[in-house]
Design a protein around this motif. Structure first.
Motif, short mmCIF file in Angstrom:
data_model
loop_
_atom_site.label_atom_id
_atom_site.label_comp_id
_atom_site.label_asym_id
_atom_site.label_seq_id
_atom_site.Cartn_x
_atom_site.Cartn_y
_atom_site.Cartn_z
N ALA A 148 121.79 -10.31 133.06
CA ALA A 148 121.88 -11.58 132.33
C ALA A 148 122.05 -11.22 130.79
N GLU A 149 121.11 -10.42 130.52
CA GLU A 149 121.10 -9.83 129.21
C GLU A 149 122.29 -9.15 128.56
N ALA A 150 122.58 -8.26 129.52
CA ALA A 150 123.82 -7.17 129.51
C ALA A 150 125.15 -8.16 129.50
N THR A 151 125.28 -9.09 130.35
CA THR A 151 126.34 -9.93 130.23
C THR A 151 126.49 -10.62 128.78
N ARG A 152 125.65 -11.53 128.62
CA ARG A 152 125.45 -12.17 127.20
C ARG A 152 125.91 -11.10 126.06
N ASP A 153 125.41 -9.94 126.18
CA ASP A 153 125.71 -9.03 125.01
C ASP A 153 127.10 -8.55 125.00
N ALA A 154 127.51 -8.00 126.52
CA ALA A 154 128.95 -7.72 126.67
C ALA A 154 129.99 -8.74 126.03
N GLU A 155 129.88 -10.07 126.36
CA GLU A 155 130.70 -11.22 125.93
C GLU A 155 130.75 -11.29 124.47
N ASN A 156 129.47 -10.99 123.69
CA ASN A 156 129.67 -10.69 122.49
C ASN A 156 130.31 -9.59 121.75
N TYR A 157 130.30 -8.46 122.51
CA TYR A 157 131.11 -7.40 122.03
C TYR A 157 132.62 -7.65 122.43
N ALA A 158 132.80 -8.37 123.56
CA ALA A 158 134.29 -8.63 123.91
C ALA A 158 134.88 -9.54 123.11
N ALA A 159 134.12 -10.44 122.36
CA ALA A 159 134.58 -11.38 121.18
C ALA A 159 135.40 -10.53 120.05
N ARG A 160 134.91 -9.43 119.87
CA ARG A 160 135.38 -8.56 118.59
C ARG A 160 136.02 -7.03 118.96
N LEU A 161 135.93 -6.62 120.15
CA LEU A 161 136.42 -5.48 120.96
C LEU A 161 137.31 -5.58 122.02
N ASP A 162 138.31 -4.78 122.18
CA ASP A 162 139.23 -4.71 123.23
C ASP A 162 138.51 -3.71 124.36
N GLY A 163 138.80 -4.04 125.83
CA GLY A 163 138.57 -3.22 126.55
C GLY A 163 137.01 -3.00 126.85
N VAL A 164 136.12 -4.18 126.80
CA VAL A 164 134.77 -3.77 127.00
C VAL A 164 134.60 -4.15 128.43
N ARG A 165 133.83 -3.21 129.08
CA ARG A 165 133.52 -3.19 130.58
C ARG A 165 131.85 -3.32 130.57
N GLY A 166 131.14 -3.54 131.66
CA GLY A 166 129.79 -3.57 132.10
C GLY A 166 129.74 -3.08 133.47
N PHE A 167 128.70 -1.87 133.70
CA PHE A 167 128.55 -1.14 134.82
C PHE A 167 127.09 -1.36 134.90
N ARG A 168 126.59 -1.55 136.33
CA ARG A 168 125.10 -1.15 136.49
C ARG A 168 125.04 0.40 136.69
N ILE A 169 123.91 0.95 135.88
CA ILE A 169 123.47 2.44 136.05
C ILE A 169 122.85 2.55 137.31
N GLY A 170 123.11 3.82 137.73
CA GLY A 170 122.63 4.30 139.08
C GLY A 170 121.16 4.13 139.25
N SER A 171 120.17 4.12 138.53
CA SER A 171 118.80 4.32 138.61
C SER A 171 118.21 2.64 138.77
N GLY A 172 119.00 1.84 138.68
CA GLY A 172 118.51 0.46 139.23
C GLY A 172 118.83 -0.66 138.34
N ARG A 173 117.79 -0.88 137.43
CA ARG A 173 117.68 -2.15 136.64
C ARG A 173 118.42 -2.03 135.32
N TRP A 174 118.87 -0.97 134.91
CA TRP A 174 119.77 -0.79 133.41
C TRP A 174 121.30 -1.00 133.82
N HIS A 175 121.71 -1.70 132.65
CA HIS A 175 123.10 -2.08 132.97
C HIS A 175 123.77 -1.59 131.59
N ALA A 176 125.06 -0.82 131.85
CA ALA A 176 125.70 -0.28 130.66
C ALA A 176 126.77 -1.04 129.94
N ILE A 177 127.03 -1.33 128.74
CA ILE A 177 128.09 -1.91 128.07
C ILE A 177 128.88 -1.03 127.75
#
Length: 572
Positions: A37-66
């Motif tokens: 939820a936190e990662a999606t919110r921040d990804a949306e904020n970045y996407a408002a000013r940057l192109d090509g923003v993606r989000g992926f779950r990092i293999g260790s579990g709880r962490w999500h990369a923007i």
């Protein structure tokens, strides 16, 4: 033969066309968040000013990369430099090959193809190609003690483990491993397979990518530790610190190595002094026990961790300051520094190292700004247990209030109409003097002295400013205000007006703001004794009456003022 040549040529052309696509497998990671939820919110904020923003779950579990991308390596590095320079991404953004990325949770709608990333399927111990628990245990036994500690640190970083980092895989570590396996859809055996351990460690290490964590040895300070060398660099010595500020001017990150000779008294003094620095915000946990202390500070702008220990007559430690929006990385860097910290025996920073000469300032400690109150006023003691009377504006909107020597106080009562406030110290005080009020009406033209701290904490005692009583009323005829011919500064407000015998005639009020009324210099106002007594009585304080009328010698007045007045600091 012709068909063979054509087919061969087609293959060559097809292969030749692939490198550009094959090299487009680098991403610019701009953030990592512990929840989707936190990662999606921040990804949306970045996407408002940057192109090509993606989000992926990092293999260790709880962490999500923007991330942004994918790009070729050179393009990813160019984008990183450009976006950091323009302030569009954090300074700790780094280029990664994305090997630890798993399920996609966000896409800004870019037309670029996304990598083939899928959620790992649930597996069990008997699936072909996986290790059995017995095989996993055999592989685990081959780990070095350092590797075992790193596994525990990775489990802690991922939020599954809160025990000691000792390399012993006891019940706590096993429970953490099972929780990690459950969160990542693996069989819950409590023993990580080689593949699972690799995924856990890859995500753990990814948080530090781009920082250049490397061991440094400071032979002047007598300290060795791992630090982010790509972000911080040595600048100077100024006892008791070795300064390692950020390489970039707009980066708030900073490292201080603490090194000085001392004992427990010195340690306690350092503990108190460090908390007065701007780089150590007042909010946060702190502890002083025996021969060591830790201080955490946090504000909207920065995070700060300080720790120091006394051993063999030397106090050594560090302070790490980091941007507030990079807390995950800050905690990892702190953990790395704690695990690697080593005090070099017999070496401490010289006490005169980096002596500043004429560049010294009372507002600086070893080149670091000392935190100052947002509002500085004066108050004076009115009870034997140290309650203080001051002006109401001294406590308006304060998150914290301090008196002399940093003693904290609370606003017990405030009367904005009278312009008065009563403060209670949060620790017992025994002031050397308390106010005695003159009830009789003073004569016009009476010479007076205003005791105050117009220069904040720059002077150890209050300044005395001479003046005279000009009117028994305010400019609009207020009956509870006296007007004085008196030159004052904002810091004088809240201080006592003294007559020649040392009796209090009033509480100095702040001058009206320019928006209210522009007055000539030398015009001051004070709440009179009648208003003061009414306010104190309403709040359970019996005002002491002045009986002496004989003028005091100048030296006695100065001593009385020093014993009576106290600076009042308002911290917002």
């Amino acid at each position: 033969m012709r068909h063979l040549i054509v087919a061969t040529l087609a293959c060559i052309l097809a292969i030749a066309s692939q490198p550009a696509a094959a090299q487009d497998n680098y991403w610019l990671q701009i953030a990592a968040r512990p929840s989707a939820a936190e990662a999606t919110r921040d990804a949306e904020n970045y996407a408002a000013r940057l192109d090509g923003v993606r989000g992926f779950r990092i293999g260790s579990g709880r962490w999500h990369a923007i991330v942004i991308g994918p790009f070729g390596r050179a393009e990813a590095e160019r984008r990183r430099r450009d976006l950091i320079t323009r302030g569009l991404v954090p300074r700790d953004a780094f280029v990664t090959d994305g090997e630890s990325f798993r399920a996609s949770f966000f896409s800004s709608g870019s037309d670029r193809p996304s990598p083939a990333v899928i959620e790992p399927p649930r597996r069990n111990a008997t699936e072909p190609g996986t290790q059995t628990p017995a095989e996993a245990r055999r592989a685990e036994r081959a780990l070095s003690s350092e590797a075992r500690r790193e596994v525990q640190a990775a489990l802690r970083s991922a939020g599954f483990y809160d025990g000691a980092i000792d390399g012993a895989f006891g019940p706590g570590t096993r429970r953490a491993m099972a929780a990690w396996q459950r969160a990542n859809d693996h069989a819950e055996t409590g023993v990580l397979t080689t593949t699972e351990r690799t995924a856990l460690l890859r995500a753990h290490r990814a948080i530090l990518e781009g920082l250049g964590m490397a061991r440094i040895r400071d032979d002047e300070a007598g300290i060795a530790l791992d630090m982010p060398t790509e972000r911080l660099a040595f600048e100077r010595y100024e006892a008791p610190f070795a300064h390692y500020p950020a390489r970039a001017e707009d980066d708030t990150a900073r490292l201080l190595l603490i090194s000085r000779p001392g004992d427990r008294t010195t340690l306690r003094g350092l503990y108190d002094v460090l908390q007065s620095l701007e780089i150590v915000p007042p909010d946060g946990a702190r502890s002083l026990r025996g021969d060591a202390f830790t201080i955490e500070g946090r504000s909207a702008q920065i995070l700060s961790h300080t720790e120091a220990r006394l051993a063999d007559g030397a106090i050594k430690g560090f302070t790490l300051v980091w941007p507030a929006d990079e807390e995950t990385q800050w905690r990892r860097v702190v953990a790395e520094m704690q695990a690697s910290f080593s005090a070099i025996p017999g070496v401490v920073l010289a006490e005169d190292a980096g002596f500043a000469g004429e560049a010294q300032s009372i507002d600086l400690l070893a080149g670091l700004a000392i935190r100052q109150p947002d509002i500085e006023r004066t108050g004076f003691y009115v009870t034997a247990d140290g309650r203080v009377l001051t002006s109401a504006d001294a406590v308006a909107g304060c998150r914290r209030i301090t008196l002399d020597d940093g003693v904290e106080a609370r606003a017990e009562a405030v009367d904005p109409g009278a312009g008065l406030a009563l403060l209670s110290p949060l620790e017992p005080l025994a002031p050397r003097a308390r106010a005695a009020f003159r009830r009789s009406v003073p004569r016009l033209g009476t010479e007076i002295l205003a005791a105050g701290f117009p220069f904040g904490g720059a002077l150890p005692a209050p300044s005395l400013t001479e003046g005279r009583l000009a009117d028994l009323r305010g400019l609009d005829g207020e009956e509870d205000v006296h007007r004085f011919d008196l030159g004052i500064r904002p810091g004088d407000a809240g201080g006592p007006i003294l007559d020649p015998a040392g009796a209090v005639l009033g509480v100095l009020l702040p001058r009206p703001g320019a928006a209210e009324r522009r007055l000539p210099p030398g015009v001051a106002f004070a709440a009179d004794v009648g208003a003061i007594e009414a306010f104190l009585t309403a709040n359970g304080v019996q005002a002491q009456q002045a009986t002496a009328t004989a003028p005091l010698p100048a030296a006695q007045i100065e001593t009385l003022a020093a014993d009576l007045a106290t600076p009042v600091g308002c911290w917002k």
